[in-house]
Enzyme design. Structure first.
Site, PDB file in Angstrom:
ATOM      1  N   GLU A   1       7.924   2.344  -6.234  1.00  0.00           N
ATOM      2  CA  GLU A   1       8.042   1.620  -4.887  1.00  0.00           C
ATOM      3  C   GLU A   1       8.255   3.099  -3.854  1.00  0.00           C
ATOM      4  O   GLU A   1       8.663   3.986  -4.207  1.00  0.00           O
ATOM      5  CB  GLU A   1       9.371   1.137  -4.662  1.00  0.00           C
ATOM      6  N   ASP A   2       7.822   2.814  -2.627  1.00  0.00           N
ATOM      7  CA  ASP A   2       7.725   3.902  -1.742  1.00  0.00           C
ATOM      8  C   ASP A   2       9.041   3.971  -1.003  1.00  0.00           C
ATOM      9  O   ASP A   2       9.592   4.861  -1.008  1.00  0.00           O
ATOM     10  CB  ASP A   2       6.660   3.493  -0.510  1.00  0.00           C
TER      11      ASP A   2
ATOM     12  N   PHE B   1      13.412   4.807  10.933  1.00  0.00           N
ATOM     13  CA  PHE B   1      11.905   4.291  10.612  1.00  0.00           C
ATOM     14  C   PHE B   1      11.107   5.709  10.384  1.00  0.00           C
ATOM     15  O   PHE B   1      11.014   6.419  11.329  1.00  0.00           O
ATOM     16  CB  PHE B   1      11.323   3.416  11.638  1.00  0.00           C
TER      17      PHE B   1
ATOM     18  N   LYS C   1       0.934  -1.152  -0.018  1.00  0.00           N
ATOM     19  CA  LYS C   1       0.105   0.196   0.078  1.00  0.00           C
ATOM     20  C   LYS C   1       1.024   1.303  -0.064  1.00  0.00           C
ATOM     21  O   LYS C   1       0.284   2.287  -0.296  1.00  0.00           O
ATOM     22  CB  LYS C   1      -0.843  -0.087   1.184  1.00  0.00           C
TER      23      LYS C   1
ATOM     24  N   ASP D   1      14.573  -0.391   1.533  1.00  0.00           N
ATOM     25  CA  ASP D   1      15.332  -0.503   3.085  1.00  0.00           C
ATOM     26  C   ASP D   1      16.658  -1.601   3.004  1.00  0.00           C
ATOM     27  O   ASP D   1      17.554  -1.259   2.425  1.00  0.00           O
ATOM     28  CB  ASP D   1      14.511  -0.911   4.125  1.00  0.00           C
TER      29      ASP D   1
HETATM   30  P1  IMP Z   1      12.789  -3.994   2.401  1.00  0.00           P
HETATM   31  O1  IMP Z   1      12.458  -5.194   1.726  1.00  0.00           O
HETATM   32  O2  IMP Z   1      13.614  -3.991   3.547  1.00  0.00           O
HETATM   33  O3  IMP Z   1      13.591  -3.041   1.292  1.00  0.00           O
HETATM   34  O4  IMP Z   1      11.629  -2.987   2.780  1.00  0.00           O
HETATM   35  C1  IMP Z   1      10.762  -2.512   1.998  1.00  0.00           C
HETATM   36  C2  IMP Z   1       9.234  -2.326   2.635  1.00  0.00           C
HETATM   37  O5  IMP Z   1       9.388  -2.408   3.959  1.00  0.00           O
HETATM   38  C3  IMP Z   1       8.861  -0.932   2.192  1.00  0.00           C
HETATM   39  O6  IMP Z   1       7.836  -1.107   0.791  1.00  0.00           O
HETATM   40  C4  IMP Z   1       7.888  -0.592   3.116  1.00  0.00           C
HETATM   41  O7  IMP Z   1       6.603  -1.260   3.042  1.00  0.00           O
HETATM   42  C5  IMP Z   1       8.482  -1.433   4.418  1.00  0.00           C
HETATM   43  N1  IMP Z   1       9.274  -0.200   5.154  1.00  0.00           N
HETATM   44  C6  IMP Z   1      10.700  -0.222   5.283  1.00  0.00           C
HETATM   45  N2  IMP Z   1      11.187   0.652   5.730  1.00  0.00           N
HETATM   46  C7  IMP Z   1      10.118   1.365   6.162  1.00  0.00           C
HETATM   47  C8  IMP Z   1       9.859   2.666   6.891  1.00  0.00           C
HETATM   48  O8  IMP Z   1      10.844   3.443   7.590  1.00  0.00           O
HETATM   49  N3  IMP Z   1       8.639   3.048   7.346  1.00  0.00           N
HETATM   50  C9  IMP Z   1       7.601   2.476   6.906  1.00  0.00           C
HETATM   51  N4  IMP Z   1       7.603   1.146   6.096  1.00  0.00           N
HETATM   52  C10 IMP Z   1       9.060   0.874   5.754  1.00  0.00           C
END
Ligand code: IMP
Ligand code: MG
Length: 190
Positions: A111-112, A164, A55, A115
């Protein structure tokens, strides 16, 4: 009495769990405009199919798609990662799949936040297997120094410290998505 310009901002103004503003609403607006122009120039002769990852990307997708002055198509998919609320395990499941057939399409994945990069890497592999003509990624936020492998991002909104954050689509337990700016979340996470 005049209505507040951004009611959601007022709602969260005194929230003790919200810390510093990481990206202001004005900075978001300006950067999304720049990304839109860049994407429009790059895709002038082949309007992309924009794929938003739900979302978190819903607000960015809404603004970015309007900032791209091209007849784009929009589609969405939802993924859920196994793991805690704030740490991705790398095991990702498609909760809602795309409606569109990607064969021969120029796909722009929206993508939002990146991380660890694990979610993106899964989604990218999954979409590449559907034989698009091209696949590029536009990420609003990238956390500095946390990716295990180079995530190969064609467009990046902002690089931010590894904290975060919430707002502008990003949540903690479904809260703060309508906050019109990006702020540090100082409550308990994970
Ligand atoms: P990754 O797989 O570790 O890159 O995480 C990506 C997903 O984790 C993103 O699409 C977000 O939904 C969630 N996410 C990662 N960091 C944050 C943050 O700082 N705030 C809110 N959601 C996050
Ligand atoms: Mg989330």
């Amino acid at each position: 009495m005049t209505a507040p310009e951004r009611p959601a901002l007022d709602t969260y103004r005194d929230d003790p769990l919200l810390g510093d503003v990481v990206v202001s609403h004005d900075a978001l607006e300006a950067r999304v405009g720049e990304l839109g122009e860049q994407i429009a120039a790059d895709y002038r002769d082949r309007p992309p199919l924009m794929v938003g990852v739900l979302k978190g990307a819903f607000m960015f997708m809404a603004d970015l798609s309007r900032a791209v002055g091209l007849p784009v198509e929009c589609d969405f998919m939802a993924v859920s990662s196994y793991g805690s609320a704030t740490k991705t395990s790398g095991v990702v499941r498609i909760v809602k799949d795309l409606d569109a057939d990607l064969t021969g399409r120029h796909v722009l994945l929206v993508e939002d936040i990146v991380d660890s990069g694990l979610t993106l890497s899964y989604v990218r592999r999954n979409l590449v297997a559907r034989n698009p003509a091209s696949l590029e990624v536009c990420a609003l936020l990238v956390k500095e120094g946390l990716q295990r492998a180079d995530p190969d991002l064609r467009y990046v909104g902002f690089r931010i410290p590894p904290v975060f954050v919430v707002g502008y689509g990003l949540d903690v337990a479904e809260r703060y998505r309508n906050l019109p700016e990006i702020r540090v979340y100082e409550g308990p996470v994970g």
